[in-house]
Design an enzyme around this catalytic site. Structure first.
Site, short mmCIF file in Angstrom:
data_model
loop_
_atom_site.label_atom_id
_atom_site.label_comp_id
_atom_site.label_asym_id
_atom_site.label_seq_id
_atom_site.Cartn_x
_atom_site.Cartn_y
_atom_site.Cartn_z
N GLU A 187 38.45 40.48 31.37
CA GLU A 187 37.73 41.40 32.27
C GLU A 187 36.68 42.18 31.48
O GLU A 187 35.57 42.41 31.96
CB GLU A 187 38.69 42.40 32.94
CG GLU A 187 39.84 41.79 33.72
CD GLU A 187 39.43 41.08 35.00
OE1 GLU A 187 38.22 40.97 35.28
OE2 GLU A 187 40.34 40.62 35.72
N GLU A 242 34.90 44.88 37.46
CA GLU A 242 35.61 44.46 36.24
C GLU A 242 36.33 45.66 35.63
O GLU A 242 37.42 45.52 35.07
CB GLU A 242 34.65 43.83 35.23
CG GLU A 242 33.87 42.61 35.73
CD GLU A 242 34.72 41.52 36.37
OE1 GLU A 242 35.95 41.52 36.19
OE2 GLU A 242 34.16 40.67 37.09
N HIS A 283 39.50 46.03 37.55
CA HIS A 283 40.47 45.01 37.13
C HIS A 283 41.10 45.37 35.78
O HIS A 283 42.31 45.23 35.59
CB HIS A 283 39.80 43.62 37.04
CG HIS A 283 39.24 43.16 38.34
ND1 HIS A 283 38.39 42.11 38.46
CD2 HIS A 283 39.40 43.66 39.60
CE1 HIS A 283 38.05 41.94 39.73
NE2 HIS A 283 38.65 42.89 40.44
N TYR A 329 47.52 49.66 34.38
CA TYR A 329 48.56 50.14 35.29
C TYR A 329 49.79 49.22 35.23
O TYR A 329 50.93 49.69 35.23
CB TYR A 329 47.96 50.17 36.70
CG TYR A 329 48.88 50.64 37.80
CD1 TYR A 329 49.52 51.87 37.73
CD2 TYR A 329 49.08 49.84 38.92
CE1 TYR A 329 50.35 52.30 38.77
CE2 TYR A 329 49.91 50.26 39.96
CZ TYR A 329 50.54 51.49 39.88
OH TYR A 329 51.35 51.90 40.91
N GLU A 337 34.83 32.83 35.39
CA GLU A 337 35.41 33.48 36.58
C GLU A 337 35.76 32.44 37.64
O GLU A 337 36.73 32.60 38.37
CB GLU A 337 34.42 34.49 37.18
CG GLU A 337 34.09 35.64 36.25
CD GLU A 337 33.33 36.76 36.97
OE1 GLU A 337 32.13 36.58 37.21
OE2 GLU A 337 33.94 37.79 37.28
N GLU A 358 36.90 38.29 42.71
CA GLU A 358 36.33 37.20 41.91
C GLU A 358 35.55 36.22 42.79
O GLU A 358 34.53 35.69 42.37
CB GLU A 358 37.40 36.44 41.11
CG GLU A 358 38.12 37.25 40.03
CD GLU A 358 37.22 37.97 39.04
OE1 GLU A 358 36.04 37.60 38.91
OE2 GLU A 358 37.70 38.93 38.41
N HIS A 394 32.27 37.53 42.99
CA HIS A 394 31.54 37.44 41.71
C HIS A 394 30.99 36.02 41.51
O HIS A 394 29.87 35.84 41.04
CB HIS A 394 32.46 37.79 40.54
CG HIS A 394 33.03 39.17 40.64
ND1 HIS A 394 33.98 39.65 39.78
CD2 HIS A 394 32.75 40.18 41.52
CE1 HIS A 394 34.27 40.90 40.12
NE2 HIS A 394 33.55 41.23 41.17
#
Ligand code: MN
Ligand code: FE
Length: 361
Positions: free
Chosen positions: A98, A129, A132, A138, A201, A235, A238
Site C-alpha cells: 500500500e 492507499e 488501506h 488496525y 493492483e 482497488e 484504482h
C-alpha cells in the site's frame, strides 16, 4: 460568448473562448502547467466521475468490529497454522505494498500528469492507499501482532521481496526531471502506469484477496475479511483510474503504442504473474483454506487475462476459466445492507448527484 457548464448540482458560467482554449491545453502529459487547480472545463470526465465514486465509498477501519477476529486469533483450536500464516502474509505483504503504491502516485504519476482533474482523482487514490495502510495497522494492533515481525516479513520473505522489487524499480527509475517529449520517456511513463495499475493492483493483489475472502467465506476473520472487501472495492476503482489514464495517454501519444512496446508490456505482465504464482505457493505450502495453490494460480491467470483485455492487449493465456465464481459475488458489495449504521449509504446519497454534460445544456 458565455456558456453554462453543469457539474454535479453546480452550474458555472464561463467565457466560451477562454473555456475552449483551456480545454485544448489540457493533456494527460505535456499539457499546460498551472498552479491554480483549474478543473473547468472538464476534459477527462471519467476522472471526475471516478473521484466522486471513490469518495462515495469512503470507509474507516475503526468502524469495523474486530472482536470475533481477536477471539479466533487467540484461540488455540479454531485455526490451523496454515490459516494463521495466510493472515500474516496478507498483513505483511499489504503493509509494504500500500505504501509503495501511494508513494508512486505522489512522486511519479501525479507529478507527471498535467490536467487538474487527473491530479484530483490521483489525490483521492493516494488517500485511499493511506486508508488501506491504516486498516493494516488496525489489524496489527487488534490482533496484537508484533509490528517488527510484519516489517521483517517484507524484508526477509524472498517472494514478497521480489514482488516489491519488481514495482519499486519501475517507480525509482522515474524519479528525476523527465523530459516527456521523447517517445522513449513517454513509454517509461506508460510502463509505470501499466505495471502499477494492471500488474500490481490489478493482478498481484488478487492472490491474497482470494485467500482472505476464502477464509471470510468460512466465517474466519470476519472483520479482516470485511476490510479486505472494502479494500478490494477501492482497488477496482484504482485499476480503472490507471486503465483510463493509460488509454488516454496512448490516444494522445500514438507514438507510444508500437508493436514492440506492446510486447514489452506483455512480458512485464508475464513476469508479474510468475512472481505472484511463486508468492501463492509460499502462502499456501499446504492446502489451508480448502483450496489449492494450483487453483489460486489459475485464478491469477484468469484475472491477468481480464486486465490485458481491459487495455487492449492480448492475454498471456486465453480462455482461462474462473475457478472461483463465488469470489465475484463476494466482491460485489453494492447491494450490501447498511454496514456502519448507514454511513456508507449516506455518503453515496450525497454524491450521487446527476452529471450533465455541457452539450445537454
Ligand atoms: Mn490499496
Ligand atoms: Fe490501490
Amino acid at each position: 460568448m458565455e456558456k453554462r457548464y453543469q457539474i454535479g448540482n453546480k452550474t458555472f458560467v464561463l467565457d466560451e473562448e477562454k473555456a475552449v482554449d483551456a480545454y485544448a491545453a489540457k493533456k494527460v502529459i505535456n499539457g499546460r502547467q498551472t498552479m491554480t487547480f483549474n478543473l473547468l472545463p472538464l476534459k477527462y470526465q471519467w476522472a471526475y466521475d471516478l473521484y466522486r465514486k471513490m469518495k462515495a465509498n469512503h470507509w474507516e477501519p475503526e468502524d469495523i468490529p474486530m472482536q470475533k477476529d481477536v477471539e479466533q486469533w487467540q484461540s488455540q483450536y479454531e485455526l490451523s497454522e496454515g490459516e494463521r500464516w495466510i493472515i500474516m502474509m496478507g498483513i505483511g505483504y499489504f503493509s509494504a505494498a500500500e505504501g509503495i503504491v501511494g508513494d508512486n502516485i505522489l512522486h511519479v504519476v501525479r507529478e507527471l500528469v498535467t490536467a487538474p482533474e487527473l491530479k484530483l482523482v490521483l489525490g483521492r487514490h493516494a488517500h485511499e492507499e493511506n486508508i488501506h495502510a491504516d486498516s493494516l495497522l488496525y489489524m496489527i494492533s487488534s490482533l496484537g501482532i508484533n509490528p517488527h515481525e510484519c516489517e521483517a516479513m517484507f524484508e526477509q520473505i524472498p517472494t514478497i521481496l521480489k514482488k516489491n522489487e519488481f514495482v519499486s524499480e519501475i517507480s525509482r527509475s522515474m524519479r528525476r526531471d523527465m523530459d516527456l517529449s521523447q517517445t522513449e520517456s513517454k513509454q517509461e511513463f506508460a510502463k509505470n502506469i501499466f505495471v502499477f495499475g494492471q500488474c500490481m493492483e490489478g493482478t498481484q493483489f488478487y492472490g491474497l484477496f482470494g485467500m482472505i475472502l476464502s477464509l471470510y467465506r468460512q466465517n474466519k476473520f470476519p472483520g479482516i475479511g470485511q476490510m479486505f472487501r472494502y479494500t478490494l472495492r477501492d482497488e477496482s476503482n484504482h485499476i480503472e483510474v490507471f486503465r483510463n489514464l493509460l488509454m488516454d495517454l496512448v490516444e494522445e501519444n500514438p507514438d507510444v503504442w508500437t508493436t514492440e512496446f506492446r510486447e514489452d508490456l506483455r512480458a512485464l505482465m508475464g513476469e508479474a504473474v510468475e512472481l505472484e504464482k511463486e508468492f501463492i505457493r509460499d502462502c499456501l505450502p499446504v492446502n489451508a483454506v480448502g483450496l489449492t495453490a494450483e487453483e489460486f494460480c489459475q485464478y491469477v491467470d484468469y484475472i491477468s487475462a481480464r486486465r490485458m483485455e481491459g487495455v487492449g492487449l492480448k492475454p498471456l493465456i486465453e480462455d482461462v476459466a474462473n475457478p472461483f465464481p463465488w469470489l465475484a459475488e463476494m466482491m460485489d458489495i453494492k447491494k450490501e445492507q447498511n454496514f456502519f449504521e448507514g454511513r456508507v449509504t449516506e455518503y453515496q446519497k450525497a454524491s450521487s448527484l446527476t452529471m450533465v454534460s455541457d452539450d445537454e445544456l
